[in-house]
Design a protein around this motif. Structure first.
Motif, PDB file in Angstrom:
ATOM      1  N   PHE A 250      -2.116   9.523  -8.821  1.00 25.03           N
ATOM      2  CA  PHE A 250      -1.613   8.677  -7.729  1.00 25.03           C
ATOM      3  C   PHE A 250      -0.293   9.213  -7.161  1.00 25.03           C
ATOM      4  N   HIS A 266      -5.448   6.183  -4.026  1.00 24.67           N
ATOM      5  CA  HIS A 266      -4.874   4.847  -3.824  1.00 24.67           C
ATOM      6  C   HIS A 266      -5.778   3.780  -4.440  1.00 24.67           C
ATOM      7  N   SER A 267      -5.165   2.642  -4.728  1.00 27.30           N
ATOM      8  CA  SER A 267      -5.870   1.627  -5.529  1.00 27.30           C
ATOM      9  C   SER A 267      -6.788   0.726  -4.710  1.00 27.30           C
ATOM     10  N   VAL A 268      -6.504   0.547  -3.421  1.00 24.56           N
ATOM     11  CA  VAL A 268      -7.194  -0.437  -2.563  1.00 24.56           C
ATOM     12  C   VAL A 268      -7.133  -1.834  -3.216  1.00 24.56           C
ATOM     13  N   LEU A 269      -6.032  -2.107  -3.882  1.00 30.04           N
ATOM     14  CA  LEU A 269      -5.880  -3.429  -4.509  1.00 30.04           C
ATOM     15  C   LEU A 269      -5.091  -4.398  -3.632  1.00 30.04           C
ATOM     16  N   SER A 270      -4.431  -3.898  -2.588  1.00 28.04           N
ATOM     17  CA  SER A 270      -3.598  -4.812  -1.770  1.00 28.04           C
ATOM     18  C   SER A 270      -4.388  -6.010  -1.230  1.00 28.04           C
ATOM     19  N   ASN A 274      -2.942  -9.625  -2.163  1.00 26.20           N
ATOM     20  CA  ASN A 274      -2.472 -10.511  -1.092  1.00 26.20           C
ATOM     21  C   ASN A 274      -3.230 -11.830  -1.027  1.00 26.20           C
ATOM     22  N   GLN A 307       6.348   0.665  -5.229  1.00 24.44           N
ATOM     23  CA  GLN A 307       5.620   0.037  -4.123  1.00 24.44           C
ATOM     24  C   GLN A 307       5.503  -1.475  -4.308  1.00 24.44           C
ATOM     25  N   TYR A 367      -9.550  -0.413   6.345  1.00 24.97           N
ATOM     26  CA  TYR A 367      -8.522   0.101   5.426  1.00 24.97           C
ATOM     27  C   TYR A 367      -8.167   1.529   5.806  1.00 24.97           C
ATOM     28  N   HIS A 370      -1.417   4.175   2.989  1.00 25.90           N
ATOM     29  CA  HIS A 370      -0.080   3.973   3.544  1.00 25.90           C
ATOM     30  C   HIS A 370       0.382   5.086   4.483  1.00 25.90           C
ATOM     31  N   ARG A 373      -1.178   5.011   7.788  1.00 24.63           N
ATOM     32  CA  ARG A 373      -0.672   3.903   8.614  1.00 24.63           C
ATOM     33  C   ARG A 373       0.684   4.288   9.216  1.00 24.63           C
ATOM     34  N   ASP A 401      -5.985  -6.143   4.314  1.00 23.26           N
ATOM     35  CA  ASP A 401      -4.832  -6.712   3.611  1.00 23.26           C
ATOM     36  C   ASP A 401      -3.770  -7.275   4.552  1.00 23.26           C
ATOM     37  N   ALA A 402      -4.103  -7.396   5.855  1.00 26.46           N
ATOM     38  CA  ALA A 402      -3.062  -7.761   6.823  1.00 26.46           C
ATOM     39  C   ALA A 402      -2.885  -9.274   6.951  1.00 26.46           C
ATOM     40  N   VAL A 407       2.046  -7.622   7.304  1.00 28.73           N
ATOM     41  CA  VAL A 407       1.777  -6.686   8.393  1.00 28.73           C
ATOM     42  C   VAL A 407       2.960  -6.593   9.354  1.00 28.73           C
ATOM     43  N   ASN A 410       5.994  -4.558   8.267  1.00 23.48           N
ATOM     44  CA  ASN A 410       5.595  -3.160   8.115  1.00 23.48           C
ATOM     45  C   ASN A 410       5.402  -2.480   9.467  1.00 23.48           C
TER      46      ASN A 410
HETATM   47  C1  LIG Z   1       2.172   0.325   9.691  1.00 20.53           C
HETATM   48  C2  LIG Z   1       1.923  -0.267   8.328  1.00 20.53           C
HETATM   49  C3  LIG Z   1       1.209  -1.440   8.203  1.00 20.53           C
HETATM   50  C4  LIG Z   1       0.994  -1.989   6.934  1.00 20.53           C
HETATM   51  N1  LIG Z   1       0.340  -3.183   6.842  1.00 20.53           N
HETATM   52  C5  LIG Z   1       0.174  -3.762   5.632  1.00 20.53           C
HETATM   53  C6  LIG Z   1      -0.474  -5.008   5.517  1.00 20.53           C
HETATM   54  O1  LIG Z   1      -0.896  -5.595   6.496  1.00 20.53           O
HETATM   55  N2  LIG Z   1      -0.632  -5.544   4.280  1.00 20.53           N
HETATM   56  C7  LIG Z   1      -0.180  -4.904   3.167  1.00 20.53           C
HETATM   57  O2  LIG Z   1      -0.350  -5.435   2.063  1.00 20.53           O
HETATM   58  N3  LIG Z   1       0.455  -3.735   3.246  1.00 20.53           N
HETATM   59  C8  LIG Z   1       0.648  -3.138   4.448  1.00 20.53           C
HETATM   60  N4  LIG Z   1       1.283  -1.934   4.522  1.00 20.53           N
HETATM   61  C9  LIG Z   1       1.829  -1.341   3.294  1.00 20.53           C
HETATM   62  C10 LIG Z   1       0.890  -0.355   2.589  1.00 20.53           C
HETATM   63  O3  LIG Z   1       0.454   0.610   3.504  1.00 20.53           O
HETATM   64  C11 LIG Z   1      -0.313  -1.051   1.965  1.00 20.53           C
HETATM   65  O4  LIG Z   1       0.132  -2.073   1.108  1.00 20.53           O
HETATM   66  C12 LIG Z   1      -1.140  -0.079   1.129  1.00 20.53           C
HETATM   67  O5  LIG Z   1      -1.561   0.992   1.934  1.00 20.53           O
HETATM   68  C13 LIG Z   1      -2.306  -0.824   0.536  1.00 20.53           C
HETATM   69  O6  LIG Z   1      -3.271   0.042   0.022  1.00 20.53           O
HETATM   70  P1  LIG Z   1      -3.448   0.248  -1.546  1.00 20.53           P
HETATM   71  O7  LIG Z   1      -3.578  -1.060  -2.221  1.00 20.53           O
HETATM   72  O8  LIG Z   1      -4.566   1.218  -1.700  1.00 20.53           O
HETATM   73  O9  LIG Z   1      -2.066   0.880  -1.899  1.00 20.53           O
HETATM   74  P2  LIG Z   1      -1.608   1.713  -3.180  1.00 20.53           P
HETATM   75  O10 LIG Z   1      -0.882   2.874  -2.667  1.00 20.53           O
HETATM   76  O11 LIG Z   1      -2.717   1.958  -4.124  1.00 20.53           O
HETATM   77  O12 LIG Z   1      -0.680   0.715  -3.977  1.00 20.53           O
HETATM   78  C14 LIG Z   1       0.570   0.339  -3.601  1.00 20.53           C
HETATM   79  C15 LIG Z   1       0.651  -1.173  -3.642  1.00 20.53           C
HETATM   80  O13 LIG Z   1       1.976  -1.529  -3.342  1.00 20.53           O
HETATM   81  C16 LIG Z   1       2.040  -2.561  -2.361  1.00 20.53           C
HETATM   82  N5  LIG Z   1       2.778  -2.021  -1.211  1.00 20.53           N
HETATM   83  C17 LIG Z   1       3.220  -0.767  -1.057  1.00 20.53           C
HETATM   84  N6  LIG Z   1       3.961  -0.649   0.041  1.00 20.53           N
HETATM   85  C18 LIG Z   1       3.973  -1.850   0.612  1.00 20.53           C
HETATM   86  C19 LIG Z   1       4.569  -2.348   1.787  1.00 20.53           C
HETATM   87  N7  LIG Z   1       5.295  -1.560   2.586  1.00 20.53           N
HETATM   88  N8  LIG Z   1       4.348  -3.634   2.107  1.00 20.53           N
HETATM   89  C20 LIG Z   1       3.596  -4.438   1.313  1.00 20.53           C
HETATM   90  N9  LIG Z   1       3.020  -4.007   0.179  1.00 20.53           N
HETATM   91  C21 LIG Z   1       3.220  -2.735  -0.168  1.00 20.53           C
HETATM   92  C22 LIG Z   1       0.617  -2.942  -2.036  1.00 20.53           C
HETATM   93  O14 LIG Z   1       0.340  -4.142  -2.715  1.00 20.53           O
HETATM   94  C23 LIG Z   1      -0.238  -1.820  -2.594  1.00 20.53           C
HETATM   95  O15 LIG Z   1      -1.426  -2.300  -3.163  1.00 20.53           O
HETATM   96  C24 LIG Z   1       1.508  -1.362   5.787  1.00 20.53           C
HETATM   97  C25 LIG Z   1       2.213  -0.163   5.923  1.00 20.53           C
HETATM   98  C26 LIG Z   1       2.433   0.363   7.182  1.00 20.53           C
HETATM   99  C27 LIG Z   1       3.228   1.611   7.307  1.00 20.53           C
END
Ligand SMILES: Cc1cc2nc3c(=O)[nH]c(=O)nc-3n(C[C@H](O)[C@H](O)[C@H](O)COP(=O)(O)OP(=O)(O)OC[C@H]3O[C@@H](n4cnc5c(N)ncnc54)[C@H](O)[C@@H]3O)c2cc1C
Ligand code: SF4
Length: 512
Positions: A250, A266-270, A274, A307, A367, A370, A373, A401-402, A407, A410
């Motif tokens: 990771f 990435h985990s896709v757990l957000s 949320n 994160q 999805y 990060h 995005r 996750d938005a 969202v 971010n």
């Molecule tokens: C433009 C933009 C929009 C985004 N919109 C959202 C959104 O609507 N909802 C959302 O949950 N995250 C958002 N993020 C933050 C982040 O991109 C996602 O949380 C992450 O990509 C979720 O995928 P994952 O679980 O595979 O992440 P992984 O990389 O596997 O795990 C990291 C975990 O950390 C948390 N995390 C990390 N960074 C952030 C952050 N900046 N804000 C909130 N949580 C974070 C999440 O819970 C995520 O599951 C956004 C980032 C950007 C730059």
């Protein structure tokens, strides 16, 4: 009689325990078309929320709770909105007490406030409990914030680690460093083989929701291929799978992107965190356990914890703290960017291969990870001067996750700098060179990341230099000294060419 409202993002027993739930309470859940009709949401997002709600309701029923699950989704009754459905339930159950988790969405708070201002509900005693899943309660964050001239996520993160003892060795950070980002910026190797994402076969409940959502007009994308966990059991399996299979890589590949890989490590757990199905604490604990048993390296473990404990919390609290009666995250536009969002954000039909690929993923999976995005979707919009709120609406509608609190800070804050630097210390901008270094997208593109003018000029590169020229001498320049250093090699002729090419590109932005 007490009615406890369980919102769609409150699907966890601990939220009920925090309200002192007992067997006499009626647990009210509402599947509401009101929420679904607000935006052109991705169908998979609606499938996720409604399937998870129905599955949680069934779990609660099996445990002996009284669940009143209402579907305010009959097309003939769309005028019966969310709050009217609550009012109906209060009246039918003769409830004199109402309780819920303090809503994370500001809009939901306003709806409930209006509801309980109705004279016919004046007899109802209303309580809302604060969310036990934040590492820092919001009131404590406000204390942390007060008096700080330039609050930074990094300071908040370190203070939280010191306070909680997470990844600490006495007073020192585990391994001697707070940050292992320097190890976490590798592109994928040339012959990268993607790790498949964790998938779940849809249950009968999910299939039923999919069929229903297919029939709702005005939504986006397809329900086909929905494979996200919706039950607590499957969510725990997904967490375990991430920790065992993906966490070791990771950190190293956190920022990597590839044509053949939508998910990386990435985990896709957000989406699950949320909605409350998983708690941030159990995710962090699982990652710490893998570290303790020698199954995950420190750069991955610290990267993930940063994160969750850092960015995720900081976003929520800073979003909440921003509203002060005058400041509003939904209207702020510090850089005065007003170019409409290009139509191809909704179709993926652009010749820019990076954007075409990433938007295609969003349309398919609801999805993207990060760095895509931030450095592809957000970067382009910021450089091109797109309206940050149109971009926010796009993310909000399409991502699994938005939710407002996640969202908006971010997109509007971190990625578009439209809050004037309330969240980000600098605008996150880069030229095509960054995308070329971190992905293989440029190889399949009709543009050339090195060119800023001419037929093959990469829009990221032209807009990047143009952005720097536009801010070279204004107050933003202080935050971009490193980027501005790059301008020193640009001759007056180059500068003119950049400006002219950027104007031409902006004029034909719909066909880039
Ligand atoms: C433009 C933009 C929009 C985004 N919109 C959202 C959104 O609507 N909802 C959302 O949950 N995250 C958002 N993020 C933050 C982040 O991109 C996602 O949380 C992450 O990509 C979720 O995928 P994952 O679980 O595979 O992440 P992984 O990389 O596997 O795990 C990291 C975990 O950390 C948390 N995390 C990390 N960074 C952030 C952050 N900046 N804000 C909130 N949580 C974070 C999440 O819970 C995520 O599951 C956004 C980032 C950007 C730059
Ligand atoms: S050349 Fe530019 S537009 Fe094309 S993929 Fe690379 S960064 Fe994107």
């Amino acid at each position: 009689m007490r009615l406890i409202l369980i919102l769609g993002d409150g699907l966890n027993h601990n939220f009920l325990k925090a309200q002192g739930v007992n067997a006499d309470d009626i647990l009210l859940m509402i599947e509401s078309l009101y929420f679904v009709k607000r935006k052109p949401y991705h169908r998979k997002k609606i499938v996720l929320v409604w399937s998870a709600m129905r599955t949680f309701a069934e779990e609660l029923r099996q445990e002996g709770y009284k669940v009143d699950y209402r579907r305010a989704d009959d097309p003939a009754r769309t005028e019966v909105g969310f709050t009217d459905t609550i009012a109906d339930a209060i009246s039918q159950h003769k409830a004199d007490k109402f309780s819920c988790l303090y809503p994370r969405e500001r809009g939901t708070r306003a709806l409930l406030r209006d509801l309980f201002n109705r004279p016919e509900l004046s007899h109802v005693e209303v309580a809302s409990v604060s969310d036990p899943f934040w590492y820092t309660p919001h009131a404590d964050f406000k204390k942390w914030l007060s008096g700080r001239k330039s609050p930074k996520m990094e300071d908040y993160y370190r203070d939280t680690r010191r306070r909680t003892g997470i990844l600490m060795n006495g007073k020192e950070p585990e391994g001697g460093e707070w940050n292992y980002d320097h190890d976490n910026r590798k592109p994928f190797p040339k012959k990268h083989v993607p790790a498949p994402p964790f998938c779940v076969e849809p249950s009968e409940t999910v299939l039923e929701v999919m069929r229903f959502v297919d029939g709702i007009e005005g939504l986006y994308g397809k329900t086909d291929g929905f494979a996200i966990p919706v039950s607590r059991k499957d969510a725990l399996e997904a967490l375990n799978d991430f920790v065992v299979r993906l966490l070791p890589n990771f950190g190293m590949y956190e920022d990597a992107m590839a044509q053949n890989d939508a998910f990386g490590y990435h985990s896709v757990l957000s989406p699950l965190i949320n909605l409350g199905i998983l708690s941030p604490q159990e995710c962090v604990d699982a990652v710490l356990a893998a570290y303790a048993s020698g199954n995950a390296p420190l750069n991955s473990v610290e990267g993930y914890i940063r994160q969750i404990v850092g960015w995720r919390e900081y976003m929520y609290h800073q979003f909440e703290a921003y509203f002060d009666g005058e400041r509003d995250y939904h209207t702020t536009n510090a850089l005065e960017h007003h170019t409409p969002l290009p139509g191809w954000y909704w179709t993926g039909k652009t010749e820019m291969n990076c954007l075409h690929t990433v938007i295609g993923r969003v349309l398919e999976h609801a999805y993207s990870h990060h760095i895509e995005r931030l450095m592809v979707l957000g970067n382009f919009a910021l450089l091109a001067g797109i309206d940050p709120h149109q971009l926010n609406d796009w993310f909000w509608a399409l991502y699994l996750d938005a939710y407002e609190w996640a969202v908006t800070p971010n997109v509007v804050g971190m990625s578009q700098f439209a809050d004037g630097g309330w969240i980000a210390t600098k605008p996150y901008v880069s030229s095509g060179a960054y995308i070329d270094r971190m992905s293989d997208y440029c190889k399949g593109c009709r543009y050339d990341p090195k060119q800023f003018t001419g037929e093959k000029a990469c829009p990221f590169t032209t807009f990047y230099w143009d952005f720097l020229l536009r801010h070279e001498t204004d107050p933003l320049s202080v935050r971009m000294t490193q980027n501005l250093f790059g301008l020193r090699n640009k001759t007056p002729e180059d500068r003119d060419l950049i400006r002219v090419t950027a104007i031409q590109m902006r004029e034909k932005i719909e066909t880039l």
